[in-house]
Scaffold this motif. Structure first.
Motif, PDB file in Angstrom:
ATOM      1  N   HIS A  19       0.850  -1.203   0.000  1.00 54.97           N
ATOM      2  CA  HIS A  19       0.000   0.000   0.000  1.00 54.97           C
ATOM      3  C   HIS A  19       0.881   1.247   0.000  1.00 54.97           C
ATOM      4  O   HIS A  19       0.581   2.252  -0.641  1.00 54.97           O
ATOM      5  N   TYR A  20       1.959   1.165   0.764  1.00 47.48           N
ATOM      6  CA  TYR A  20       2.810   2.345   0.946  1.00 47.48           C
ATOM      7  C   TYR A  20       3.448   2.785  -0.370  1.00 47.48           C
ATOM      8  O   TYR A  20       3.288   3.940  -0.782  1.00 47.48           O
ATOM      9  N   VAL A  21       4.159   1.863  -1.044  1.00 53.74           N
ATOM     10  CA  VAL A  21       4.822   2.279  -2.290  1.00 53.74           C
ATOM     11  C   VAL A  21       3.816   2.416  -3.437  1.00 53.74           C
ATOM     12  O   VAL A  21       4.066   3.146  -4.394  1.00 53.74           O
ATOM     13  N   GLY A  22       2.690   1.682  -3.340  1.00 48.77           N
ATOM     14  CA  GLY A  22       1.701   1.731  -4.416  1.00 48.77           C
ATOM     15  C   GLY A  22       0.907   3.018  -4.422  1.00 48.77           C
ATOM     16  O   GLY A  22       0.460   3.468  -5.468  1.00 48.77           O
ATOM     17  N   SER A  23       0.711   3.619  -3.256  1.00 49.84           N
ATOM     18  CA  SER A  23      -0.162   4.788  -3.233  1.00 49.84           C
ATOM     19  C   SER A  23       0.104   5.754  -2.068  1.00 49.84           C
ATOM     20  O   SER A  23       0.159   6.958  -2.251  1.00 49.84           O
ATOM     21  N   LEU A  24       0.296   5.188  -0.874  1.00 46.45           N
ATOM     22  CA  LEU A  24       0.340   6.042   0.314  1.00 46.45           C
ATOM     23  C   LEU A  24       1.498   7.056   0.287  1.00 46.45           C
ATOM     24  O   LEU A  24       1.306   8.243   0.581  1.00 46.45           O
ATOM     25  N   ARG A  25       2.684   6.582  -0.101  1.00 50.42           N
ATOM     26  CA  ARG A  25       3.847   7.473  -0.135  1.00 50.42           C
ATOM     27  C   ARG A  25       3.605   8.629  -1.111  1.00 50.42           C
ATOM     28  O   ARG A  25       3.921   9.776  -0.819  1.00 50.42           O
ATOM     29  N   ARG A  26       3.001   8.289  -2.251  1.00 52.15           N
ATOM     30  CA  ARG A  26       2.696   9.294  -3.270  1.00 52.15           C
ATOM     31  C   ARG A  26       1.694  10.323  -2.746  1.00 52.15           C
ATOM     32  O   ARG A  26       1.815  11.523  -2.996  1.00 52.15           O
ATOM     33  N   VAL A  28       1.251  11.357   0.215  1.00 50.82           N
ATOM     34  CA  VAL A  28       1.903  12.293   1.131  1.00 50.82           C
ATOM     35  C   VAL A  28       2.706  13.324   0.323  1.00 50.82           C
ATOM     36  O   VAL A  28       2.667  14.517   0.626  1.00 50.82           O
ATOM     37  N   GLU A  29       3.391  12.855  -0.719  1.00 50.63           N
ATOM     38  CA  GLU A  29       4.139  13.789  -1.579  1.00 50.63           C
ATOM     39  C   GLU A  29       3.198  14.784  -2.247  1.00 50.63           C
ATOM     40  O   GLU A  29       3.481  15.986  -2.302  1.00 50.63           O
ATOM     41  N   LEU A  30       2.086  14.277  -2.753  1.00 51.73           N
ATOM     42  CA  LEU A  30       1.121  15.160  -3.432  1.00 51.73           C
ATOM     43  C   LEU A  30       0.559  16.171  -2.441  1.00 51.73           C
ATOM     44  O   LEU A  30       0.417  17.355  -2.748  1.00 51.73           O
ATOM     45  N   GLN A  31       0.267  15.683  -1.244  1.00 50.52           N
ATOM     46  CA  GLN A  31      -0.237  16.564  -0.184  1.00 50.52           C
ATOM     47  C   GLN A  31       0.762  17.682   0.098  1.00 50.52           C
ATOM     48  O   GLN A  31       0.398  18.858   0.167  1.00 50.52           O
ATOM     49  N   ASP A  32       2.032  17.298   0.218  1.00 55.88           N
ATOM     50  CA  ASP A  32       3.042  18.276   0.598  1.00 55.88           C
ATOM     51  C   ASP A  32       3.491  19.152  -0.577  1.00 55.88           C
ATOM     52  O   ASP A  32       4.146  20.171  -0.368  1.00 55.88           O
ATOM     53  N   SER A  33       3.132  18.752  -1.803  1.00 55.43           N
ATOM     54  CA  SER A  33       3.515  19.547  -2.977  1.00 55.43           C
ATOM     55  C   SER A  33       2.758  20.874  -3.000  1.00 55.43           C
ATOM     56  O   SER A  33       3.180  21.832  -3.648  1.00 55.43           O
ATOM     57  N   GLY A  34       1.620  20.926  -2.322  1.00 53.00           N
ATOM     58  CA  GLY A  34       0.816  22.137  -2.312  1.00 53.00           C
ATOM     59  C   GLY A  34       0.144  22.434  -3.650  1.00 53.00           C
ATOM     60  O   GLY A  34      -0.422  23.508  -3.842  1.00 53.00           O
ATOM     61  N   GLU A  35       0.170  21.470  -4.566  1.00 57.58           N
ATOM     62  CA  GLU A  35      -0.399  21.713  -5.898  1.00 57.58           C
ATOM     63  C   GLU A  35      -1.897  21.438  -5.977  1.00 57.58           C
ATOM     64  O   GLU A  35      -2.521  21.711  -6.998  1.00 57.58           O
ATOM     65  N   TYR A  36      -2.444  20.847  -4.931  1.00 53.08           N
ATOM     66  CA  TYR A  36      -3.855  20.450  -4.989  1.00 53.08           C
ATOM     67  C   TYR A  36      -4.713  21.343  -4.104  1.00 53.08           C
ATOM     68  O   TYR A  36      -4.311  21.741  -3.013  1.00 53.08           O
TER      69      TYR A  36
END
Ligand code: TRP
Length: 354
Positions: A19-26, A28-36
């Motif tokens: 789950h982590y490498v498939g989606s969860l880690r991403r 968190v990155e997307l969340q922290d990117s501030g792009e959404y």
């Protein structure tokens, strides 16, 4: 147009490194990117019940586990709305209307549904709710006007089915729904991480998972017992890295700085692989390195879990607040949907004009 993420997981067990490498880690990155503009993370308990109707307690027990996994992996309730699916009853109403736009044969052709039916030996006794869960998943996505759905590869057919529903709805009733896009992991090894036994998929029922909440000792034991190339018997033998779980995990987890820190003899994964393929590199050494890499990645997650475990009432409030917010947004979409379908009778008195 706003950029909105929706994704989630069924609470049928603790989350694992797949789950982590498939989606969860991403996420968190997307969340922290501030792009959404908005991020919704859903604990899909209603979907979990579609094949666990007899075990509601199993689903209930795992709500807090999954919430703790989310928070410890780095999802931040100030940036992401974490909510529970069944608390948003609008989703079931949307599902009911969308089901008119989907045929039985189309559902039967959905590869994920097909595979899951085979895996669960449902055959002739498929629960209707399970059979139609792709429709409810389309409701989950569209209710939040999601533009982006970060998921693992196994969810691709779900997204295709959702996009068909959106297309059909918009062409029949007018443009009310937003067309979502799937966002897959860009690293191939992360698309589908195998279990530690080398089986195609990490799954709780196969007992081949490394969980995010595993202790340091558990992780080490699991890594050291991992399946590798069965023909790599002696250290001198040439080994295969392709399809070798230890190397797939290294593809998914290792970064150049791990080499610098733990194994500076190698500049990076390509060099390590070349040595293994040539022969002269034993499995134990590679596993020890993988263990260090995994521990480096999992230690901060484990530490945050310890903290959150002491603050369960706060987790409860996060879920409650998130669910209320999600419910308000889904209600807006349902209103738009009903207006598009002209079943908004009491919005005005137009129905009086016969
Ligand atoms: N099907 C997903 C899983 O098995 C969970 C899920 C339910 C989901 N609704 C969703 C994922 C909407 C993405 C978008 O893990």
């Amino acid at each position: 147009m706003k950029k909105i993420i929706l994704t989630g997981d069924r609470p049928t067990g603790r989350l694992h490194v797949g789950h982590y490498v498939g989606s969860l880690r991403r996420r968190v990155e997307l969340q922290d990117s501030g792009e959404y503009d908005k991020i919704f993370i859903m604990i899909a308990d209603a979907q979990a019940l579609t094949d666990n109707a007899d075990h509601p307690e199993k689903v209930r027990q795992n709500i807090m586990e999954v919430a703790l996994d989310y928070l410890s992996a780095g999802l931040d309730p100030d940036k992401s709305t974490i909510f529970i699916q069944s608390m948003v009853s609008e989703l079931t109403e949307l599902t009911f209307y969308y089901s008119n736009l989907v045929t039985v044969s189309r559902l039967q052709r959905n590869p994920t549904v097909k595979a899951e039916i085979a895996m669960r030996n449902f055959e002739a006794s498929i629960p209707v709710g399970f059979f139609t869960y792709p429709i409810s998943q389309a409701a989950d996505i569209t209710a939040f006007k999601a533009t982006t759905v970060p998921v693992g590869e196994d969810q691709m057919p779900m997204l295709e089915q959702c996009r068909e529903i959106v297309h059909k709805f918009n062409s029949v009733y007018g443009e009310a729904l937003v067309m979502p896009n799937i966002l897959l992991p860009d690293n191939k090894a992360c698309l589908r991480l195998p279990g530690i036994d080398g089986k195609a998929k990490m799954s709780k029922s196969l007992g081949n998972c490394i969980y995010l909440s595993d202790t340091e000792q558990d992780v080490k034991k699991k890594v050291m017992s991992m399946f590798t190339d069965p023909n790599h018997l002696r250290v001198e033998d040439p080994g295969r890295t392709e399809g070798n779980p230890v190397f797939i995990y290294l593809e998914a987890f290792s970064r150049p700085e791990h080499f610098a820190q733990f194994w500076p003899e190698y500049a990076g994964l390509d060099e390590l692989k070349a040595h293994y393929e040539r022969g002269g590199l034993g499995d134990v050494k590679v596993k020890k390195f993988l263990n260090k890499v995994l521990q480096a990645e999992l230690a901060p997650i484990r530490a945050r879990r310890k903290e959150w475990e002491q603050r369960l009432p706060e987790v409860y409030e996060i879920l409650k607040k998130g669910s209320m917010e999600a419910q308000a947004i889904a209600a807006e979409t349902l209103k738009d949907v009903k207006a598009a379908m002209k079943i908004n009778y009491f919005d005005d008195e137009a129905i009086l004009r016969m």
